[in-house]
Design a protein around this motif. Structure first.
Motif, PDB file in Angstrom:
ATOM      1  N   LYS A   1      12.123   0.148 -21.997  1.00  8.36           N
ATOM      2  CA  LYS A   1      11.135  -0.009 -21.101  1.00  8.36           C
ATOM      3  C   LYS A   1      11.187  -1.506 -20.316  1.00  8.36           C
ATOM      4  CE  LYS A   1       8.084   3.631 -22.534  1.00  8.36           C
ATOM      5  NZ  LYS A   1       6.720   4.088 -22.823  1.00  8.36           N
TER       6      LYS A   1
ATOM      7  N   SER B   1      10.305  -4.464 -17.789  1.00  6.77           N
ATOM      8  CA  SER B   1       9.323  -5.039 -16.916  1.00  6.77           C
ATOM      9  C   SER B   1      10.008  -6.077 -15.728  1.00  6.77           C
ATOM     10  CB  SER B   1       8.493  -6.179 -18.144  1.00  6.77           C
ATOM     11  OG  SER B   1       9.326  -7.322 -18.163  1.00  6.77           O
TER      12      SER B   1
ATOM     13  N   HIS C   1       1.391   1.980 -14.230  1.00  4.19           N
ATOM     14  CA  HIS C   1       2.218   1.619 -15.701  1.00  4.19           C
ATOM     15  C   HIS C   1       2.223   0.443 -16.340  1.00  4.19           C
ATOM     16  CE1 HIS C   1       4.322   3.843 -19.077  1.00  4.19           C
ATOM     17  NE2 HIS C   1       5.008   2.513 -18.925  1.00  4.19           N
TER      18      HIS C   1
ATOM     19  N   SER D   1       4.205  -1.680 -19.521  1.00  2.42           N
ATOM     20  CA  SER D   1       5.303  -1.754 -20.301  1.00  2.42           C
ATOM     21  C   SER D   1       4.519  -1.681 -21.766  1.00  2.42           C
ATOM     22  CB  SER D   1       6.399  -2.741 -20.321  1.00  2.42           C
ATOM     23  OG  SER D   1       7.119  -2.511 -21.452  1.00  2.42           O
ATOM     24  N   SER D   2       4.976  -0.823 -22.804  1.00  2.00           N
ATOM     25  CA  SER D   2       4.356  -0.863 -24.118  1.00  2.00           C
ATOM     26  C   SER D   2       5.203  -1.773 -24.834  1.00  2.00           C
ATOM     27  CB  SER D   2       4.498   0.553 -24.493  1.00  2.00           C
ATOM     28  OG  SER D   2       5.655   0.923 -24.711  1.00  2.00           O
ATOM     29  N   ILE D   3       6.467  -2.196 -24.398  1.00  2.00           N
ATOM     30  CA  ILE D   3       7.195  -3.240 -25.119  1.00  2.00           C
ATOM     31  C   ILE D   3       7.068  -4.569 -24.737  1.00  2.00           C
ATOM     32  CG2 ILE D   3       9.316  -4.139 -25.641  1.00  2.00           C
ATOM     33  CD1 ILE D   3      10.445  -0.999 -25.530  1.00  2.00           C
TER      34      ILE D   3
ATOM     35  N   HIS E   1       4.569  -5.375 -22.194  1.00  2.00           N
ATOM     36  CA  HIS E   1       3.247  -5.750 -21.788  1.00  2.00           C
ATOM     37  C   HIS E   1       3.013  -6.152 -20.520  1.00  2.00           C
ATOM     38  CE1 HIS E   1       2.391  -4.658 -26.109  1.00  2.00           C
ATOM     39  NE2 HIS E   1       3.257  -5.642 -26.407  1.00  2.00           N
TER      40      HIS E   1
END
Length: 296
Positions: free
Chosen positions: A32, A34, A231, A233-235, A237
């Motif tokens: 994921k 960024s 969106h 990014s969950s990784i 941020h």
């Protein structure tokens, strides 16, 4: 009886000592990406110094120049002497018309985003380094004869408008044959361009950048499986506006870092777009299950 007892003890001791445990684990990296640059990221474990690095697809497709680094010695017992290092034509601190031409030519292949100045500074050094790295040349940041010859072969003589920073004559993208039918996000790594193609006709085009050598953008044929307008990014941020996911955590999305720093950075595997308005319009046109083709 005593001898038999000692033999048994020795045999048992040796058996207990021959225990070997091997543990291996391998899993797909979550990509994921960024807008943050990944150029300075390091792999989890460095390869041994004796290991040869595999060439990237870009390197494999290039016709490499015959010149090699002066550090490459001839094999032991060989009668052929090592070739001299390519001559440095321009380096940090150099000024003049040739530097301006170098900058304009780098702009044609997407490595230089500023107006040509004729002064070889840190921005030009970084652009030359990136160009060299992608083509398997010694990554020095200085424009030597091998670098200049490769760049000249890929570009055209800059026009007065290009030298003034008013225009950029980028090479025309050759659409992959997989892009000629249906609705396709057609993404070329060679020209670093995303073309939105419908039934073989280009509807819009935009500049893109990809992952670093440690987090490469996957190549192949995919489908958009998820769209996420806002969106994060969950990784990492970090924001990933107008994200269109096509392979695991890899997506086409807007990158403020790309808009700010150009090709001086890289993604963590995603396809970054720097024109937010163009991507917003494209986001509204693309549907889930539309094809995505990433190729050289």
């Amino acid at each position: 009886m005593r001898r038999i007892h000692l033999t048994t003890v020795i045999a048992r001791t040796l058996a207990a000592a021959t225990v070997l445990t091997v543990t291996a684990a391998c899993g797909a990296q979550s990509d994921k990406a960024s807008g943050a640059p990944a150029a300075d990221q390091k792999p989890a474990a460095a390869a041994p110094s004796s290991q040869t690095t595999s060439p990237t697809a870009d390197t494999a497709n290039d016709n490499r120049p015959n010149g090699v680094s002066g550090a490459e010695a001839a094999p032991a017992g060989s009668t052929t002497a090592a070739r001299p290092a390519p001559k440095i034509l321009m380096a940090a601190g150099t000024q003049g018309a040739q530097v301006k031409e170098l900058q304009a030519r780098l702009a044609q292949v997407g490595w230089f985003d500023d107006t040509p100045t004729g002064t070889y500074g840190s921005v030009t050094s970084a652009a030359v380094k990136g160009f060299q790295s992608k083509r398997g040349l010694p990554t020095t940041g200085s424009a030597d004869t091998a670098t200049w010859q490769r760049l000249a072969a890929m570009t055209t003589k800059p026009t007065p408008q290009e030298l003034a920073g008013q225009a950029v004559n980028k090479p025309k993208t050759k659409l992959d044959k997989r892009c000629m039918t249906g609705r396709v996000l057609c993404i070329s790594k060679t020209t670093r361009t995303l073309n939105w193609v419908v039934n073989g006709k280009v509807q819009s085009s935009m500049d893109v950048r990809f992952g670093s050598q440690y987090t490469p953008t996957r190549e192949g044929t995919f489908k958009v499986f998820l769209k996420s307008r806002n969106h994060v990014s969950s990784i990492y941020h970090t924001p990933m506006p107008y994200a269109m996911f096509f392979s695991g955590g890899q997506a086409v999305h807007y990158s403020s870092d790309f808009a700010k720093r150009g090709y001086a950075g890289a993604s963590h595997g995603c396809v970054n777009v720097r024109d937010k308005a163009k991507l917003a319009k494209l986001f509204d046109q693309v549907r889930v299950n539309d094809k995505v083709v990433v190729y050289w």
